[in-house]
Write a protein that holds these residues in place. Structure first.
Motif, PDB file in Angstrom:
ATOM      1  N   GLY B 165      -9.396 -15.914  41.436  1.00 38.05           N
ATOM      2  CA  GLY B 165      -9.026 -16.350  40.095  1.00 38.05           C
ATOM      3  C   GLY B 165      -7.633 -15.899  39.683  1.00 38.05           C
ATOM      4  O   GLY B 165      -6.908 -15.277  40.450  1.00 38.05           O
ATOM      5  N   ASN B 166      -7.266 -16.240  38.476  1.00 33.68           N
ATOM      6  CA  ASN B 166      -5.934 -15.917  37.975  1.00 33.68           C
ATOM      7  C   ASN B 166      -6.062 -15.258  36.609  1.00 33.68           C
ATOM      8  O   ASN B 166      -6.469 -15.895  35.636  1.00 33.68           O
ATOM      9  CB  ASN B 166      -5.107 -17.199  37.883  1.00 33.68           C
ATOM     10  N   PRO B 167      -5.713 -13.970  36.505  1.00 36.49           N
ATOM     11  CA  PRO B 167      -5.871 -13.265  35.231  1.00 36.49           C
ATOM     12  C   PRO B 167      -4.962 -13.828  34.137  1.00 36.49           C
ATOM     13  O   PRO B 167      -5.193 -13.564  32.952  1.00 36.49           O
ATOM     14  CB  PRO B 167      -5.502 -11.816  35.571  1.00 36.49           C
ATOM     15  N   ASN B 168      -3.963 -14.600  34.533  1.00 37.77           N
ATOM     16  CA  ASN B 168      -3.053 -15.169  33.532  1.00 37.77           C
ATOM     17  C   ASN B 168      -3.534 -16.533  33.046  1.00 37.77           C
ATOM     18  O   ASN B 168      -2.926 -17.127  32.165  1.00 37.77           O
ATOM     19  CB  ASN B 168      -1.643 -15.269  34.121  1.00 37.77           C
ATOM     20  N   ALA B 169      -4.615 -17.041  33.629  1.00 35.17           N
ATOM     21  CA  ALA B 169      -5.144 -18.345  33.208  1.00 35.17           C
ATOM     22  C   ALA B 169      -5.835 -18.194  31.853  1.00 35.17           C
ATOM     23  O   ALA B 169      -6.143 -17.083  31.422  1.00 35.17           O
ATOM     24  CB  ALA B 169      -6.135 -18.857  34.242  1.00 35.17           C
ATOM     25  N   ILE B 241      -0.359  -6.784  23.091  1.00 30.17           N
ATOM     26  CA  ILE B 241      -0.602  -6.030  24.335  1.00 30.17           C
ATOM     27  C   ILE B 241      -0.422  -6.937  25.549  1.00 30.17           C
ATOM     28  O   ILE B 241       0.213  -6.573  26.539  1.00 30.17           O
ATOM     29  CB  ILE B 241      -2.024  -5.409  24.298  1.00 30.17           C
ATOM     30  N   ARG B 242      -0.983  -8.135  25.468  1.00 29.30           N
ATOM     31  CA  ARG B 242      -0.891  -9.046  26.626  1.00 29.30           C
ATOM     32  C   ARG B 242       0.575  -9.350  26.934  1.00 29.30           C
ATOM     33  O   ARG B 242       0.976  -9.398  28.089  1.00 29.30           O
ATOM     34  CB  ARG B 242      -1.669 -10.334  26.358  1.00 29.30           C
ATOM     35  N   ASN B 243       1.362  -9.553  25.884  1.00 29.82           N
ATOM     36  CA  ASN B 243       2.781  -9.850  26.106  1.00 29.82           C
ATOM     37  C   ASN B 243       3.534  -8.642  26.650  1.00 29.82           C
ATOM     38  O   ASN B 243       4.474  -8.793  27.423  1.00 29.82           O
ATOM     39  CB  ASN B 243       3.436 -10.317  24.810  1.00 29.82           C
ATOM     40  N   ARG B 244       3.100  -7.475  26.208  1.00 34.00           N
ATOM     41  CA  ARG B 244       3.791  -6.277  26.669  1.00 34.00           C
ATOM     42  C   ARG B 244       3.684  -6.134  28.195  1.00 34.00           C
ATOM     43  O   ARG B 244       4.598  -5.701  28.866  1.00 34.00           O
ATOM     44  CB  ARG B 244       3.197  -5.044  25.971  1.00 34.00           C
ATOM     45  N   TYR B 245       2.526  -6.483  28.742  1.00 34.30           N
ATOM     46  CA  TYR B 245       2.339  -6.423  30.203  1.00 34.30           C
ATOM     47  C   TYR B 245       3.045  -7.578  30.921  1.00 34.30           C
ATOM     48  O   TYR B 245       3.257  -7.527  32.129  1.00 34.30           O
ATOM     49  CB  TYR B 245       0.848  -6.495  30.555  1.00 34.30           C
ATOM     50  N   GLY B 246       3.377  -8.631  30.166  1.00 36.82           N
ATOM     51  CA  GLY B 246       4.009  -9.794  30.801  1.00 36.82           C
ATOM     52  C   GLY B 246       2.987 -10.868  31.066  1.00 36.82           C
ATOM     53  O   GLY B 246       1.929 -10.594  31.631  1.00 36.82           O
ATOM     54  N   GLY B 251       1.310  -9.085  35.746  1.00 39.04           N
ATOM     55  CA  GLY B 251       1.216  -8.369  34.470  1.00 39.04           C
ATOM     56  C   GLY B 251      -0.216  -8.315  33.960  1.00 39.04           C
ATOM     57  O   GLY B 251      -0.727  -7.254  33.579  1.00 39.04           O
ATOM     58  N   GLN B 252      -0.886  -9.464  33.982  1.00 42.83           N
ATOM     59  CA  GLN B 252      -2.247  -9.513  33.458  1.00 42.83           C
ATOM     60  C   GLN B 252      -3.226  -8.805  34.394  1.00 42.83           C
ATOM     61  O   GLN B 252      -4.257  -8.302  33.963  1.00 42.83           O
ATOM     62  CB  GLN B 252      -2.670 -10.960  33.187  1.00 42.83           C
ATOM     63  N   ALA B 253      -2.871  -8.742  35.692  1.00 44.82           N
ATOM     64  CA  ALA B 253      -3.707  -7.970  36.622  1.00 44.82           C
ATOM     65  C   ALA B 253      -3.629  -6.488  36.271  1.00 44.82           C
ATOM     66  O   ALA B 253      -4.634  -5.766  36.311  1.00 44.82           O
ATOM     67  CB  ALA B 253      -3.260  -8.207  38.060  1.00 44.82           C
ATOM     68  N   CYS B 254      -2.433  -6.019  35.885  1.00 40.81           N
ATOM     69  CA  CYS B 254      -2.289  -4.619  35.479  1.00 40.81           C
ATOM     70  C   CYS B 254      -3.114  -4.328  34.228  1.00 40.81           C
ATOM     71  O   CYS B 254      -3.759  -3.280  34.123  1.00 40.81           O
ATOM     72  CB  CYS B 254      -0.817  -4.284  35.220  1.00 40.81           C
ATOM     73  N   GLU B 291       9.010  -8.697  36.943  1.00 44.64           N
ATOM     74  CA  GLU B 291       7.582  -8.695  36.576  1.00 44.64           C
ATOM     75  C   GLU B 291       6.980  -7.308  36.759  1.00 44.64           C
ATOM     76  O   GLU B 291       6.232  -6.810  35.917  1.00 44.64           O
ATOM     77  CB  GLU B 291       6.813  -9.685  37.469  1.00 44.64           C
ATOM     78  N   MET B 292       7.314  -6.712  37.901  1.00 47.41           N
ATOM     79  CA  MET B 292       6.725  -5.414  38.245  1.00 47.41           C
ATOM     80  C   MET B 292       7.169  -4.349  37.248  1.00 47.41           C
ATOM     81  O   MET B 292       6.362  -3.552  36.769  1.00 47.41           O
ATOM     82  CB  MET B 292       7.168  -5.069  39.664  1.00 47.41           C
ATOM     83  N   ASP B 293       8.468  -4.346  36.949  1.00 46.74           N
ATOM     84  CA  ASP B 293       9.035  -3.350  36.040  1.00 46.74           C
ATOM     85  C   ASP B 293       8.341  -3.400  34.678  1.00 46.74           C
ATOM     86  O   ASP B 293       7.897  -2.381  34.142  1.00 46.74           O
ATOM     87  CB  ASP B 293      10.536  -3.638  35.900  1.00 46.74           C
ATOM     88  N   GLN B 294       8.232  -4.594  34.155  1.00 48.61           N
ATOM     89  CA  GLN B 294       7.621  -4.753  32.833  1.00 48.61           C
ATOM     90  C   GLN B 294       6.150  -4.309  32.840  1.00 48.61           C
ATOM     91  O   GLN B 294       5.712  -3.525  31.994  1.00 48.61           O
ATOM     92  CB  GLN B 294       7.712  -6.220  32.390  1.00 48.61           C
ATOM     93  N   ALA B 295       5.404  -4.792  33.835  1.00 48.33           N
ATOM     94  CA  ALA B 295       3.963  -4.549  33.844  1.00 48.33           C
ATOM     95  C   ALA B 295       3.637  -3.085  34.128  1.00 48.33           C
ATOM     96  O   ALA B 295       2.783  -2.488  33.471  1.00 48.33           O
ATOM     97  CB  ALA B 295       3.301  -5.444  34.890  1.00 48.33           C
ATOM     98  N   LEU B 296       4.322  -2.506  35.097  1.00 54.03           N
ATOM     99  CA  LEU B 296       4.011  -1.130  35.468  1.00 54.03           C
ATOM    100  C   LEU B 296       4.390  -0.167  34.341  1.00 54.03           C
ATOM    101  O   LEU B 296       3.649   0.774  34.030  1.00 54.03           O
ATOM    102  CB  LEU B 296       4.740  -0.786  36.775  1.00 54.03           C
ATOM    103  N   ALA B 297       5.532  -0.435  33.696  1.00 57.43           N
ATOM    104  CA  ALA B 297       5.935   0.393  32.559  1.00 57.43           C
ATOM    105  C   ALA B 297       4.894   0.278  31.448  1.00 57.43           C
ATOM    106  O   ALA B 297       4.475   1.279  30.850  1.00 57.43           O
ATOM    107  CB  ALA B 297       7.312  -0.036  32.062  1.00 57.43           C
ATOM    108  N   ALA B 298       4.444  -0.949  31.191  1.00 57.00           N
ATOM    109  CA  ALA B 298       3.435  -1.154  30.148  1.00 57.00           C
ATOM    110  C   ALA B 298       2.137  -0.441  30.508  1.00 57.00           C
ATOM    111  O   ALA B 298       1.488   0.172  29.654  1.00 57.00           O
ATOM    112  CB  ALA B 298       3.170  -2.650  29.960  1.00 57.00           C
ATOM    113  N   LEU B 299       1.769  -0.499  31.766  1.00 58.94           N
ATOM    114  CA  LEU B 299       0.521   0.131  32.206  1.00 58.94           C
ATOM    115  C   LEU B 299       0.578   1.649  31.997  1.00 58.94           C
ATOM    116  O   LEU B 299      -0.353   2.245  31.449  1.00 58.94           O
ATOM    117  CB  LEU B 299       0.267  -0.196  33.684  1.00 58.94           C
ATOM    118  N   LEU B 300       1.687   2.255  32.431  1.00 56.43           N
ATOM    119  CA  LEU B 300       1.800   3.712  32.294  1.00 56.43           C
ATOM    120  C   LEU B 300       1.794   4.119  30.822  1.00 56.43           C
ATOM    121  O   LEU B 300       1.124   5.078  30.414  1.00 56.43           O
ATOM    122  CB  LEU B 300       3.079   4.212  32.986  1.00 56.43           C
ATOM    123  N   GLU B 301       2.522   3.371  30.019  1.00 47.67           N
ATOM    124  CA  GLU B 301       2.607   3.664  28.593  1.00 47.67           C
ATOM    125  C   GLU B 301       1.231   3.515  27.926  1.00 47.67           C
ATOM    126  O   GLU B 301       0.794   4.380  27.165  1.00 47.67           O
ATOM    127  CB  GLU B 301       3.619   2.702  27.957  1.00 47.67           C
TER     128      GLU B 301
END
Lengths: 472, 428
Positions: B165-169, B241-246, B251-254, B291-301
């Motif tokens: 599946g696709n978490p962004n769907a 929140i969803r936008n923050r992860y991208g 992003g949505q997988a994170c 994508e990675m930068d945005q999502a990983l930063a959001a995840l840690l935060e």
């Protein structure tokens, strides 16, 4: 003139038997005792005070034979032609016909491939083209019904390039390239026991025989040459082993397990078959014919009494979940939607569209096969294949989008032009027509929820039912 | 410290006793598997002073920890360097994807004749003993990693759930957990009612195989209608929140991974594919790192804000890095090849100290200058922080009489970033 149907109804009224009390999965009589082997079974049942199951009905038998011998459910045409056949020998004739198909040889190749660990890379670093050749070589041998003793000799006596002589991979598809592993592989295949379960003297004999095995690489990437140094005594070992009872017995138990799902069976049964196997010059097809036309095989899968014990005595055909590959291939056939399998090990990736049972390499797979317990072919042990049904599997069958896509194709395309769609669906999934009671249930429920809505979900309903998911 | 030294030391230090308790073990692990091999130069080991044929004139930027610089491609992660530590000296000898992946996932050299379990399956096995959730203890988002990175000889039960599946769907459809798209709740109820009515075999429940079938069906139905499906319902998160992860798959997988942590799942892998940049390396990196930068930063935060970071290990690595020297010639046209001799990994949370750099690479990030880290050192540190002893033997049922991981290297596990013991002062 009265029609057949009217006569039947009159008979029912006169005899007072309620309509459709008859079980659609069983005949109304006990399994017929025909052959010498059947007589042995009947005596055993008498001795052990067992009441065997009634004989399986035609719709059960045709499905059972196609699943066990061709690795898939029959098509509606195949099912109807068997059910409508008036010939009293139709059961044994269908067995004979199926045993002579390439499809059967392919399906048996899969069974041997599990035991012989035919897979590329992890954990044994076999290269994919060697796995493909090995599979192909076994397929050719089975297609030509090579006698089993000769088949074993082809493996045990093989040497040379594993890219040119498929059998040479018998010594290559092992965890480590040394005498102990070669001896272990030989002991498992010939006697059905690992090296460490043999007696001291036998173990020594095996180890000594394979002491001289060596491997060398060539200038071709990953090709290997299997050769022997010193005095090669493999032929002597083989001559001795073939004389042993365990050699035939192992072949019989393996075959019994493939057909009945377990080799936990009364020793008199396997002894009888092993004797016959030996006196019939190790004819693999004859062994399968004897088993699949026996009273044990013709028995239904529903019985009173201790189910486990009846199964052990060949007095009931034991129910079990369809094997992963059989299930995948049957769904692909029913829906007209073949699946593409792939291997990401090693690069370049392999893709394979077609029958799961025909996959030439255990590393080529997909999520479905993984969930439903296709053997990993790491050790080759029989228990690598998982036949129990788990909550995870049922969740997958309930909810998978991939499966749902396949199922949707049935009504949209495959049976779009059929008038009686309920019958068409029953034939696809169950190899039989719906009973009057089932039609009634459909109409009654259809009235409540709209029949087109119910019909749309019927492929899902039939797929998720025990009657489809189980070999019975 | 050996026992003898310990006795002497404790005798010498007969101070007012503050008992020391080890920091509690991590509860969950999020693994970001950067499949394909991410370039160390464009991520955590930039070399702005190297010649252009190495760095293609990409710069380094400072982070919120003084002295630590990372690639300019990671501006968001630069704001959170206090939360993670960078390992710049991962090293091994396998430059093929599958052998390297097997090594990085299991800590074992390939070719032993056995398929060892990946770290996810190990954590799932040990942590799974106490875990009672409806989801399996090892979940992979969203695509499988292949058999060399799964349960190995631990067996079937520790096979990860691969969501698909696709978490962004619009609706994250998870095979086997949530019903396929296009079905209303009424359809779903109806089909289960019909299954009850049409399955004739229900009446043969006394047959052993069928009674198992029935039990499995009940369990499946319970799980389907329990908490499990809700975890994957990302519509329960705010748009902010969803936008923050991208709004992309990674992003949505994170974000899903964080929800899985909240549900108590011990091990989660995000299989981030597409990092095998042989050709057009820089175009690929620009897209992937953003994508990675945005999502990983959001995840840690997000984990930190929810007080989950201390109990959740987040680690990021590929199977290897990429060749320092850029291949400008055809057919690569600006590509980097596989490179295992020296590459970077990232580790955060679960008690591991942040704001540290482990190891020094040379001027082009091509060789280890000091403090090499072997795969089993990294994996061993993660196990140890999960409260699992990497030197203990595999469970008896496997029949494998070997430690969970090979012996650590000379330089050893990442003890320099293990948490300080917690002082529970004064009680004597």
């Amino acid at each position: 003139m009265l029609s057949v149907k009217q006569i039947f109804i009159c008979a029912v009224i006169l005899t007072g038997i309620p309509l459709f009390s008859q079980n659609i999965y069983l005949k109304s009589k006990k399994t017929e005792i025909i052959s010498q082997f059947d007589k042995l079974l009947a005596e055993l049942w008498l001795d052990e005070n067992i009441s065997p199951a009634n004989e399986a009905s035609d719709c059960v038998m045709v499905r059972r034979l196609y699943i066990d011998l061709a690795g898939r459910v029959p098509t509606p045409a195949e099912a109807l032609s068997y059910i409508g056949d008036k010939n009293k020998d139709k059961q044994s004739e269908l067995v004979k016909k199926l045993l002579n198909t390439e499809e059967h040889a392919m399906f048996m190749t899969m069974r041997y491939g599990d035991e012989l660990r035919i897979k590329s890379e992890f954990p044994i670093n076999l290269w994919p083209n060697a796995a493909f050749l090995y599979t192909r070589t076994i397929f050719e041998a089975l297609k030509n019904n090579m006698p089993y003793d000769k088949f074993a000799a082809c493996m045990i006596l093989s040497d040379g390039s594993n890219f040119r002589n498929g059998y040479a991979n018998f010594f290559r598809a092992v965890p480590q390239k040394n005498a102990e592993n070669a001896a272990d592989a030989a002991a498992k295949f010939l006697l059905g026991k690992p090296l460490n379960e043999l007696s001291y003297w036998q173990r020594k004999k095996f180890l000594n025989t394979f002491e001289g095995i060596r491997f060398k690489s060539t200038r071709e990437w990953k090709e290997e040459i299997v050769y022997f140094t010193g005095n090669d005594t493999r032929q002597t070992l083989l001559n001795d082993i073939v004389k042993e009872k365990d050699f035939s017995l192992n072949a019989v138990k393996r075959t019994w397990r493939w057909i009945f799902g377990s080799d936990n069976v009364h020793p008199e049964i396997t002894d009888f078959l092993a004797d016959r196997f030996r006196s019939n010059k190790y004819d693999i097809r004859d062994l399968l014919y004897t088993i699949c036309t026996s009273a044990a095989y013709r028995s239904g899968s529903i019985c009173d009494g201790d189910y486990q014990k009846n199964a052990q005595m060949g007095a009931v055909y034991p129910m079990r979940r369809l094997d992963a590959e059989v299930l995948a291939d049957s769904i692909a056939q029913i829906t007209n939607m073949p699946v593409t399998y792939s291997s990401v090990i090693p690069e370049p990736f392999s893709y394979y569209k077609g029958r799961a049972a025909a996959l030439p390499d255990g590393s080529i797979t997909d999520k479905f096969l993984l969930i439903f317990g296709r053997p990993s072919r790491d050790s080759g042990a029989a228990d690598e294949r998982k036949s129990i049904i788990t909550a995870e599997q049922r969740l997958y069958l309930f909810n998978s989008s991939a499966l749902n896509n396949q199922l949707n194709n049935i009504l949209r395309k495959k049976i779009k032009k059929e008038k009686d769609k309920l019958t068409a669906l029953y034939l696809l999934f169950y190899s039989r027509k719906p009973t009057a009671a089932e039609r009634k249930t459909f109409h009654e429920m259809g009235k409540k929820v709209k029949s087109w809505k119910l019909l749309n979900r019927m492929p899902w309903v039939l797929l998720n039912s025990g009657e489809f998911l189980f070999q019975h | 410290m050996n026992m003898f030294a310990y006795i002497i030391l404790s005798a010498l230090c007969s101070l007012p006793q503050t008992t020391e308790k080890a920091a509690p073990p991590a509860k969950s692990v999020i693994e970001i598997w950067v499949w394909g091999g991410p370039s160390q130069l464009e991520t955590f080991d930039p070399k702005p002073n190297a010649p252009a044929e190495y760095n293609n004139k990409y710069k380094a930027i400072p982070t919120n920890v003084s002295g630590i610089e990372i690639s300019e491609m990671l501006p968001n992660l630069a704001k959170h360097a206090d939360k993670y530590s960078i390992i710049r000296t991962m090293t091994h000898r396998h430059n093929g994807h599958e052998t390297a992946s097997y090594l990085m996932q299991t800590g074992r050299e390939p070719g032993s004749g056995r398929v060892f379990p990946a770290i996810g399956a190990l954590v799932a096995f040990y942590k799974g003993m106490d875990y009672k959730g409806d989801l399996p203890p090892y979940v992979i988002l969203t695509k499988p990693k292949g058999r060399f990175a799964e349960e190995g000889f631990l067996g079937e039960k520790f096979k990860p759930l691969v969501t698909g599946g696709n978490p962004n769907a619009a609706r994250f459809s998870v095979d086997g957990i949530t019903p396929p798209g296009g079905l209303s709740q009424a359809d779903i109820s109806m089909q289960f009612e019909a299954l009850d009515k049409f399955d004739n075999f229900r009446k043969y429940n006394q047959i052993p195989a069928l009674s198992l079938f029935d039990a499995a069906g009940k369990e499946a139905f319970r799980k389907m209608n329990g908490t499990a499906a809700k975890v994957f319902d990302l519509s329960q998160e705010s748009d902010e929140i969803r936008n923050r992860y991208g709004r992309n798959e990674f992003g949505q997988a994170c974000l899903t991974a964080r929800r899985l942590v909240e549900a108590g799942v011990p091990y989660i892998t995000i299989n981030a594919q597409g990092w095998d940049s042989h050709k057009k390396h820089f175009e690929t990196m620009k897209k992937k790192t953003a994508e990675m930068d945005q999502a990983l930063a959001a995840l840690l935060e997000d984990l930190a804000q929810k007080n989950l970071l201390d109990s959740t290990i987040v680690w990021w690595s590929g199977e290897f890095g990429r060749t320092p020297k850029i291949q400008w010639e055809a057919p690569w046209n600006g590509g980097r090849n596989h490179y295992a001799k020296c590459f970077s990994a990232l580790i955060a949370g679960g008690g591991f100290k942040g704001g540290k750099v482990i190891g020094v690479s040379d001027s082009v990030a091509g060789t280890v200058v000091s403090r090499p880290v072997a795969p089993q050192d990294l994996l061993g540190s993660i196990l140890e922080r999960c409260g699992i002893d990497p030197d203990s033997e595999f469970p008896a049922f496997t029949g494998v009489k070997e430690p969970l991981l090979p012996k650590e290297s000379k330089e050893g596990r990442l003890r320099e970033i293990y948490p300080e013991n917690i002082k529970c002062g004064g009680e004597k």
